[in-house]
Design an enzyme around this catalytic site. Structure first.
Site, PDB file in Angstrom:
ATOM      1  N   ARG A  55      16.025  13.910  15.254  1.00  0.00           N
ATOM      2  CA  ARG A  55      16.922  12.708  15.367  1.00  0.00           C
ATOM      3  C   ARG A  55      18.470  13.060  15.520  1.00  0.00           C
ATOM      4  O   ARG A  55      18.796  14.084  14.896  1.00  0.00           O
ATOM      5  CB  ARG A  55      16.845  11.768  14.143  1.00  0.00           C
ATOM      6  CG  ARG A  55      15.363  10.918  14.324  1.00  0.00           C
ATOM      7  CD  ARG A  55      15.473   9.959  13.153  1.00  0.00           C
ATOM      8  NE  ARG A  55      15.560  10.644  11.819  1.00  0.00           N
ATOM      9  CZ  ARG A  55      16.657  10.056  11.047  1.00  0.00           C
ATOM     10  NH1 ARG A  55      17.646   9.362  11.472  1.00  0.00           N
ATOM     11  NH2 ARG A  55      16.998  10.591   9.803  1.00  0.00           N
ATOM     12  N   LYS A 120      10.264  19.054   3.895  1.00  0.00           N
ATOM     13  CA  LYS A 120      10.089  18.287   4.973  1.00  0.00           C
ATOM     14  C   LYS A 120       9.106  19.103   6.008  1.00  0.00           C
ATOM     15  O   LYS A 120       9.264  20.318   5.896  1.00  0.00           O
ATOM     16  CB  LYS A 120      11.567  18.037   6.097  1.00  0.00           C
ATOM     17  CG  LYS A 120      11.197  17.383   7.345  1.00  0.00           C
ATOM     18  CD  LYS A 120      12.502  16.929   7.937  1.00  0.00           C
ATOM     19  CE  LYS A 120      12.263  16.586   9.392  1.00  0.00           C
ATOM     20  NZ  LYS A 120      13.495  16.170  10.045  1.00  0.00           N
ATOM     21  N   ARG A 253      18.527  11.227  -4.937  1.00  0.00           N
ATOM     22  CA  ARG A 253      19.365  11.789  -6.221  1.00  0.00           C
ATOM     23  C   ARG A 253      18.393  12.078  -7.263  1.00  0.00           C
ATOM     24  O   ARG A 253      17.606  11.333  -7.658  1.00  0.00           O
ATOM     25  CB  ARG A 253      20.186  10.355  -6.709  1.00  0.00           C
ATOM     26  CG  ARG A 253      21.165  10.045  -5.860  1.00  0.00           C
ATOM     27  CD  ARG A 253      22.033   8.988  -6.120  1.00  0.00           C
ATOM     28  NE  ARG A 253      22.889   9.671  -7.326  1.00  0.00           N
ATOM     29  CZ  ARG A 253      23.718   9.179  -8.248  1.00  0.00           C
ATOM     30  NH1 ARG A 253      23.538   7.586  -8.261  1.00  0.00           N
ATOM     31  NH2 ARG A 253      24.394   9.475  -8.765  1.00  0.00           N
TER      32      ARG A 253
END
Length: 254
Positions: A55, A120, A253
């Site tokens: 992306r 990821k 977070r």
């Protein structure tokens, strides 16, 4: 696939696939090849990419012989009413295929990245050529990669081999993805919003997490509250205002 026999194995597993199948040792980008040469239902898969992209034009590291680089081109009759959900639902299909392959604990980070415990291992890139209803779906999955190629990956990452503890058969995963994804695309235009929301919620990594959202115009902190009817991310800020994002970079977070 690291050898001719591996390539032949995938072709054999997909011998009944009714659309063109292009399998190559090396290519610039499987998405680019299908945009230039592909027809409806065509699949392009490579053992290595020289110019893979994710992306926002980011480089997708594509070393030889260890990962999955696969693209599929699909032509809808018209632009589906839930077109904005397409990339999200492709991610759901991938997550479900991996589960059936015996892989567990993975999630989807909006909009369409695949994660395991904050790292990821997969991503999806949708591209169109001339008409919006003609789309190329690119899938990159870290399958058996054991090290960071040239230290080029600048974020936490993992591979399916790392999380399972053993080497996986890329050909069988690729064949299952092609079959399941093409079958899903056949019925995508008939899917209702409730079924897509239900499918997404099962895999949603961000749900009720404190997040930082970086859009092209500003940065926002708040609580991720799922998706709206268009597949946009909902974030509740500290003042109680609900914001929607159709495109942004999101981090959790701690």
């Amino acid at each position: 696939m690291s050898s001719a026999s591996d390539l032949d194995q995938l072709a054999g597993l997909l011998k009944d696939y009714p659309y063109p199948l292009q399998i190559t040792a090396q290519i610039d980008s499987t998405n680019h090849w299908l945009l230039e040469h592909g027809s409806h239902g065509a699949v392009c898969m490579a053992d290595q990419q020289n110019a893979g992209r994710g992306r926002r034009g980011r480089v997708w590291q594509s070393p030889q012989g260890v990962n999955l680089y696969l693209s599929l081109r699909w032509h809808f009759q018209i632009v589906p009413k839930n077109y904005s959900w397409l990339s999200l639902m492709v991610a759901v299909v991938i997550a479900e295929v991996l589960q059936r392959q015996g892989i567990h604990g993975h999630q989807i980070k909006w909009p369409n990245d695949l994660y395991y415990q904050g790292k990821k291992f997969g991503g999806i890139l949708l591209q169109t050529s001339e008409r919006l209803e003609q789309v190329v779906i690119g899938i990159g999955l870290n399958i058996n990669m054991a090290s960071n190629p040239n230290d080029a990956i600048d974020q936490p990452w993992c591979s399916l081999q790392m999380l399972t503890g053993h080497k996986l058969d890329r050909a069988s995963i690729a064949a299952a993805l092609v079959r399941e994804l093409s079958a899903y695309l056949e019925r995508f235009e008939r899917l209702d919003l409730d079924s897509m929301l239900y499918a997404w919620q099962r895999w949603d990594m961000l749900s009720q997490c404190s997040v930082v959202v970086q859009s092209t115009t500003h940065t926002l902190t708040g609580i991720a509250c799922g998706l709206d009817s268009q597949g946009r991310l909902l974030v509740l800020d500290h003042a109680g205002t609900l914001h929607t994002f159709s495109s942004a970079d999101v981090s959790v977070r701690l």
